[in-house]
Each structure stands twice: as structure tokens, then as C-alpha cells.
Scaffold this motif. Sequence first.
Motif, PDB file in Angstrom:
ATOM      1  N   PRO A   1       0.803  -1.239   0.000  1.00  0.00           N
ATOM      2  CA  PRO A   1       0.000   0.000   0.000  1.00  0.00           C
ATOM      3  C   PRO A   1       0.827   1.277   0.000  1.00  0.00           C
ATOM      4  CG  PRO A   1      -0.857  -1.571   1.608  1.00  0.00           C
ATOM      5  CD  PRO A   1       0.469  -2.103   1.155  1.00  0.00           C
ATOM      6  N   ALA A   2       2.068   1.208   0.498  1.00  0.00           N
ATOM      7  CA  ALA A   2       2.886   2.411   0.635  1.00  0.00           C
ATOM      8  C   ALA A   2       3.381   2.959  -0.701  1.00  0.00           C
ATOM      9  CB  ALA A   2       4.081   2.144   1.554  1.00  0.00           C
ATOM     10  N   VAL A   3       3.263   2.201  -1.791  1.00  0.00           N
ATOM     11  CA  VAL A   3       3.730   2.751  -3.076  1.00  0.00           C
ATOM     12  C   VAL A   3       2.829   3.881  -3.562  1.00  0.00           C
ATOM     13  CG1 VAL A   3       4.897   0.643  -3.837  1.00  0.00           C
ATOM     14  CG2 VAL A   3       2.503   1.006  -4.460  1.00  0.00           C
ATOM     15  N   ARG A   4       1.635   4.025  -3.017  1.00  0.00           N
ATOM     16  CA  ARG A   4       0.741   5.103  -3.412  1.00  0.00           C
ATOM     17  C   ARG A   4       0.848   6.307  -2.477  1.00  0.00           C
ATOM     18  NH1 ARG A   4      -4.321   4.433  -2.862  1.00  0.00           N
ATOM     19  NH2 ARG A   4      -4.966   5.794  -4.590  1.00  0.00           N
ATOM     20  N   ARG A   5       1.762   6.248  -1.514  1.00  0.00           N
ATOM     21  CA  ARG A   5       1.897   7.347  -0.565  1.00  0.00           C
ATOM     22  C   ARG A   5       3.125   8.182  -0.888  1.00  0.00           C
ATOM     23  NH1 ARG A   5       1.308   3.093   4.326  1.00  0.00           N
ATOM     24  NH2 ARG A   5      -0.874   2.481   3.955  1.00  0.00           N
TER      25      ARG A   5
ATOM     26  N   ARG B   1     -12.561  -3.460  -7.124  1.00  0.00           N
ATOM     27  CA  ARG B   1     -12.721  -2.196  -6.393  1.00  0.00           C
ATOM     28  C   ARG B   1     -13.730  -2.330  -5.253  1.00  0.00           C
ATOM     29  NH1 ARG B   1     -13.375   0.663 -10.470  1.00  0.00           N
ATOM     30  NH2 ARG B   1     -15.638   0.634 -10.635  1.00  0.00           N
ATOM     31  N   GLU B   2     -14.789  -3.110  -5.469  1.00  0.00           N
ATOM     32  CA  GLU B   2     -15.830  -3.270  -4.459  1.00  0.00           C
ATOM     33  C   GLU B   2     -15.441  -4.241  -3.354  1.00  0.00           C
ATOM     34  OE1 GLU B   2     -19.125  -4.538  -6.775  1.00  0.00           O
ATOM     35  OE2 GLU B   2     -19.432  -2.582  -7.742  1.00  0.00           O
TER      36      GLU B   2
ATOM     37  N   VAL C   1      -3.419  -5.363  -8.409  1.00  0.00           N
ATOM     38  CA  VAL C   1      -2.154  -5.180  -9.137  1.00  0.00           C
ATOM     39  C   VAL C   1      -2.250  -5.857 -10.499  1.00  0.00           C
ATOM     40  CG1 VAL C   1       0.337  -5.531  -9.087  1.00  0.00           C
ATOM     41  CG2 VAL C   1      -0.913  -5.180  -6.953  1.00  0.00           C
ATOM     42  N   ALA C   2      -1.856  -5.142 -11.545  1.00  0.00           N
ATOM     43  CA  ALA C   2      -1.888  -5.697 -12.903  1.00  0.00           C
ATOM     44  C   ALA C   2      -0.982  -4.884 -13.802  1.00  0.00           C
ATOM     45  CB  ALA C   2      -3.309  -5.687 -13.470  1.00  0.00           C
ATOM     46  N   GLY C   3      -0.696  -5.400 -15.000  1.00  0.00           N
ATOM     47  CA  GLY C   3       0.001  -4.633 -16.018  1.00  0.00           C
ATOM     48  C   GLY C   3       1.496  -4.694 -15.909  1.00  0.00           C
ATOM     49  N   ARG C   4       2.180  -4.105 -16.893  1.00  0.00           N
ATOM     50  CA  ARG C   4       3.631  -4.200 -16.983  1.00  0.00           C
ATOM     51  C   ARG C   4       4.355  -3.122 -16.197  1.00  0.00           C
ATOM     52  NH1 ARG C   4       3.051  -5.263 -23.240  1.00  0.00           N
ATOM     53  NH2 ARG C   4       2.737  -7.510 -23.223  1.00  0.00           N
TER      54      ARG C   4
ATOM     55  N   GLU D   1      -2.728   9.220  -6.862  1.00  0.00           N
ATOM     56  CA  GLU D   1      -3.723   9.353  -7.927  1.00  0.00           C
ATOM     57  C   GLU D   1      -3.885   8.068  -8.744  1.00  0.00           C
ATOM     58  OE1 GLU D   1      -1.364  11.967  -7.391  1.00  0.00           O
ATOM     59  OE2 GLU D   1      -3.014  12.725  -6.152  1.00  0.00           O
ATOM     60  N   THR D   2      -3.009   7.098  -8.558  1.00  0.00           N
ATOM     61  CA  THR D   2      -3.111   5.838  -9.283  1.00  0.00           C
ATOM     62  C   THR D   2      -4.342   5.071  -8.824  1.00  0.00           C
ATOM     63  OG1 THR D   2      -0.701   5.692  -9.437  1.00  0.00           O
ATOM     64  CG2 THR D   2      -1.937   3.661  -9.818  1.00  0.00           C
ATOM     65  N   ASN D   3      -5.109   4.535  -9.795  1.00  0.00           N
ATOM     66  CA  ASN D   3      -6.294   3.751  -9.431  1.00  0.00           C
ATOM     67  C   ASN D   3      -5.882   2.579  -8.545  1.00  0.00           C
ATOM     68  OD1 ASN D   3      -8.052   5.336 -10.897  1.00  0.00           O
ATOM     69  ND2 ASN D   3      -7.941   4.061 -12.731  1.00  0.00           N
ATOM     70  N   PRO D   4      -6.370   2.485  -7.318  1.00  0.00           N
ATOM     71  CA  PRO D   4      -5.895   1.440  -6.410  1.00  0.00           C
ATOM     72  C   PRO D   4      -6.266   0.036  -6.842  1.00  0.00           C
ATOM     73  CG  PRO D   4      -7.741   2.629  -5.441  1.00  0.00           C
ATOM     74  CD  PRO D   4      -7.350   3.381  -6.671  1.00  0.00           C
TER      75      PRO D   4
END
Length: 265
Positions: free
Chosen positions: A71-75, A205-206, A212-215, A224-227
Motif C-alpha cells: 500500500p505504501a507505493v501510493r503514498r 474495487r468493491e 495489481v496488474a500490467g507491466r 492518484e493511481t487507481n488502487p
Amino acid sequence: MLVSESQLLRAWRTVAFVGHFSRVESLSSRGTNKILAYHSVGGGFHDDIDPDRLRRDIAYLDRHYELVDLPAVRRPSDEKRVALIFEDGYRDFAENVVPVLREYDVPATVFVIADAIGDPSFTHNDRFEYEYMDREDLLALLDEDLVTIGNHTRTHPKLAEVPPDRLEREIVGAKRRLERVLGVEVDRFSYPYNSCTDRAAAVVRESHDIGVAGRGRREHISAETNPEVIPQVNGANPFWEVRWDLSDAGTFVGSLADRLVGRAV
């Protein structure tokens, strides 16, 4: 002219090779937090790397980045952050990864396939004779302060190919089974094969705090990244390529390439 996925990948790796060995990647090291994803470590399964390679990777990352829980990568932070994840829940995680995490005091999330628990005959494809962690292995991980267990669906399908009426079973059903078996809340999700649709992301989301997904080459990870769809980098690639993918320069070039070719590289 239509460009194939293999052509895009070759082109990207050429750029990564030049960017790394020309030292362009070192021009900036702030602002692009990343998630680094691994699979097998010494087990001989998908994207397998040697345990010594993982130790060298983490030693390098520990010197150059702030290694944090997912979770800390979005902080926000004064240092560039990297979070480690391990997908599929192979038995080699308990045997080969946990000792390295302890050695460097580094947190990680391991994403588990729910139907693999308690079923020795389960396999999510026929490429390998997989060995997954069983219930006892996972319960032992609950005592590891550095490890968090996440959800990797019930059967590891490509969610883009799953009928809408099965998405809840694969995503929410897996979460409920893991929570019932382990007795803890499971609020992190990883998309098998990086296969994600708007409908699947809505279910995640719900039901989860993080997906986590993608390259992971193309965007900064921030608040601001969609969690529910946070991008990741493949840690099993040659480490010079991993270093490029982690770099600010790699992120900038990847986002520019996306705009030029109209799709992700």
C-alpha cells in the motif's frame, strides 16, 4: 502498419539495453514508485529465478530504493519506493523467499490461488508440475510480520475471458475462501496473466483495497493511481532490464511510446 506484441517487446528491450548501458537510467531516481513482481524462486516453475539472483536483486534495491509494503507505493515519500510481490503461491516462496526477506527485513505480498489449497491435484495450466503452498504453509506465513497473503482468484483464469456471471466467483469467491481457511482479512488482489477488464476491475474495487496488474513501465504510481489496477514490473527479466523498467527514464520513454504507437509496450 500493424505492429505485433513480439515486435513491440523486442523494440522495448533494445531501448532498455541502450538506456541501461548508456547510463541514461541513472539521470533521475525520484518520483516513479514501482511494484516488482516475481513468480518462482528456485522451484523451476513460471519465470523461475535462482534464490541467489533474488538475494542480489534485493541487496541492490535495498541500497538504492525504499523497499515498502504494497500500500505504501501510493503514498508520498522523499525516497523512491519499490514494493515486492510474488504471484501464484508456489511452495518455493516459503522455502527460498522468506529467508531472504528476513535477511534484509523487507516486506512482500504473496498472491495465492484459492483452489490450490488442499487439492494436491490442482494445476492452473499444464506447463509445469506445480507445487503450491498448502494450508499449513500459509498458516505458518501468518506469523511472518514481513509477509501479507493476497488473492489471485480461485483458478487463475484470464479474467478478460471469464463470463460476467463467473467474475464474482473467481474474485470474491476466492477472497471468501482464503479468509475462511486462514482466518484473516484478505484485501489485496493480483490479476492472473495481467488480464484485466473494466468489469473485473469494478469487482476488485468493491471487494479489495488494492489490485495489481500490467507491466508497470508507463505510469508513475502515486496517490492518484487507481488502487484497483496498480501497474507492476516483471522482476524475472534480466536485471539490467528490470533496472531500466524501474527508472524514471524508462517510465518516461514507455509513456511516450504508448502515445506514439497507441498501445502499451
